[in-house]
Scaffold this active site. Structure first.
Site, PDB file in Angstrom:
ATOM      1  N   ARG A 288       0.762  -1.158  -0.127  1.00 16.99           N
ATOM      2  CA  ARG A 288      -0.081   0.080   0.246  1.00 16.99           C
ATOM      3  C   ARG A 288       0.871   1.310   0.085  1.00 16.99           C
ATOM      4  NH1 ARG A 288      -3.630  -1.447   3.100  1.00 16.99           N
ATOM      5  NH2 ARG A 288      -4.882   0.398   3.512  1.00 16.99           N
TER       6      ARG A 288
ATOM      7  N   ALA B 240       6.704  -2.208  -4.711  1.00 14.98           N
ATOM      8  CA  ALA B 240       6.724  -1.449  -3.352  1.00 14.98           C
ATOM      9  C   ALA B 240       5.767  -0.287  -3.276  1.00 14.98           C
ATOM     10  CB  ALA B 240       8.109  -0.948  -3.162  1.00 14.98           C
ATOM     11  N   HIS B 241       5.765   0.447  -2.194  1.00 12.88           N
ATOM     12  CA  HIS B 241       4.568   1.514  -2.241  1.00 12.88           C
ATOM     13  C   HIS B 241       4.828   2.628  -3.176  1.00 12.88           C
ATOM     14  CE1 HIS B 241       7.429   3.913   0.929  1.00 12.88           C
ATOM     15  NE2 HIS B 241       8.183   3.184  -0.261  1.00 12.88           N
ATOM     16  N   ASN B 242       3.533   3.067  -3.261  1.00 16.58           N
ATOM     17  CA  ASN B 242       3.575   4.725  -4.103  1.00 16.58           C
ATOM     18  C   ASN B 242       3.931   4.209  -5.760  1.00 16.58           C
ATOM     19  OD1 ASN B 242       3.861   5.834  -1.263  1.00 16.58           O
ATOM     20  ND2 ASN B 242       2.411   6.802  -2.722  1.00 16.58           N
TER      21      ASN B 242
ATOM     22  N   SER C 213       7.963   4.166  -5.046  1.00 18.46           N
ATOM     23  CA  SER C 213       7.551   5.322  -5.824  1.00 18.46           C
ATOM     24  C   SER C 213       8.352   5.393  -7.443  1.00 18.46           C
ATOM     25  CB  SER C 213       8.147   6.551  -5.300  1.00 18.46           C
ATOM     26  OG  SER C 213       7.599   6.782  -3.882  1.00 18.46           O
TER      27      SER C 213
END
Length: 329
Positions: free
Chosen positions: A209, A230-232, A250
């Site tokens: 998330r 991974a996140h974002n 990201s």
């Protein structure tokens, strides 16, 4: 069903599928890659789907069906077979837990020991298999399939006709920790994961998330088993990734990309549209549209191929250098 042209015995019957090199009587196979053409002259399959412009150089035993795209045609036949042969799942099995107030559509399937949290929204025709976990406020679109043991954390969204295979985890916390004098402080991950329509996610793949906002998997994208997003991160539409790809936080990946197995992407970079990355490529910087890369660190495919050829010749090259040095003494 295929819209093709029959060449040979039009009355031959088949009851199963087989790879062309493992063909046997009663099976249908396909030939899409020209490098496997030699198999068409020896296969025992009763029917073979071939391209409509294939020119034969020898006699064949099989009945041929000439079509524009044998691979796509075989996929359609497999869909028809799966629809006819796969078990029909329906109803709510017990024991399972469905939070108060959650509406279960009449045509949905909820398997035994599944858990569906408060505020979850289930679309028409969803199938949630045994031991799946659907967290609070999760939304699942029409005709999505959640296989056994899938875990979808709170507030995440899954689109229509998605397939999530066994053991994948959607919405676990991103790997966010701030270094302090007293160790690492966990950074709350308050965002979610949004999986758009027609996405397929392989077994034991994990999508974290976002810290804020959403980690997004675009429409029609297909992820293999054992992938980490991974996140974002944001992945565009109709992108495909083979097993063990890892994408750091990201990073943005474009549409219609193709990643081989074990590709690794650094964080906070952008990969353009229509990018092809060979297996085990390491990507440490942003990549423009249409690039074809291989190696770690990755370089243009043609250069990487030349380097591989040179590496194979290094032993001979060193021997020649030694002889030249000896001759100069």
């Amino acid at each position: 069903m295929t819209g093709g042209k029959v060449e040979g015995d039009g009355n031959v019957a088949v009851s199963t599928f087989a790879k062309i090199e493992e063909g046997h009587q009663g099976a249908i196979s396909f030939l899409a890659n020209p490098k496997y053409e030699h198999w068409i002259y020896t296969t025992d399959s009763s029917i073979v789907l071939v391209k409509d412009d294939l020119k034969l150089t020898q006699p064949v035993k099989a009945t041929l069906i000439r079509v524009a795209d044998p691979y796509a045609t075989m996929a359609r036949l497999l869909d028809l077979a799966a629809e006819a042969l796969e078990p029909k799942y329906e109803g709510v099995e017990q024991p399972c837990f469905i939070a108060q107030g959650v509406e279960v559509p009449a045509d949905a399937y909820i398997g035994a020991f599944a858990y569906i949290g408060r505020g979850a929204k289930l679309g028409k025709g969803v199938k949630i298999f045994p031991q799946a976990y659907i967290g609070d406020n999760v939304e699942i679109g029409d005709n999505a399939v959640i296989k056994p043991g899938v875990k979808i954390y709170h507030n995440c969204k899954v689109g229509k006709r998605c397939i999530l295979h066994a053991g994948c985890v959607i919405g676990a916390d991103g790997f966010g920790f701030a270094p302090t004098e007293n160790g690492y402080k966990k950074i709350p991950q308050l965002g979610n994961v949004v999986i758009e329509d027609d996405v397929e996610i392989g077994a034991n793949t994990t999508i974290d998330r976002a810290m804020m906002g959403s980690t997004v998997i675009g429409h029609g994208t297909k992820l293999d088993n054992l992938i980490q997003v991974a996140h974002n991160c944001r992945i565009g539409t109709d992108t495909v990734m083979a097993a063990q790809v890892g994408i750091a936080g990201s990073t943005k990946v474009g549409s219609r990309c193709m990643f081989g197995g074990q590709v690794g992407l650094a964080g906070h970079i952008t990969v353009g549209d229509n990018v092809q990355l060979g297996a085990q490529s390491g990507i440490e910087a942003s990549v423009p549209d249409g690039a074809r890369l291989l190696g770690s660190p990755a370089i243009p495919l043609r250069d990487a191929a030349r380097m591989i050829v040179y590496q194979k010749r290094l032993g001979d090259l060193f021997d020649r250098v030694k002889k030249l040095e000896q001759n100069q003494k």
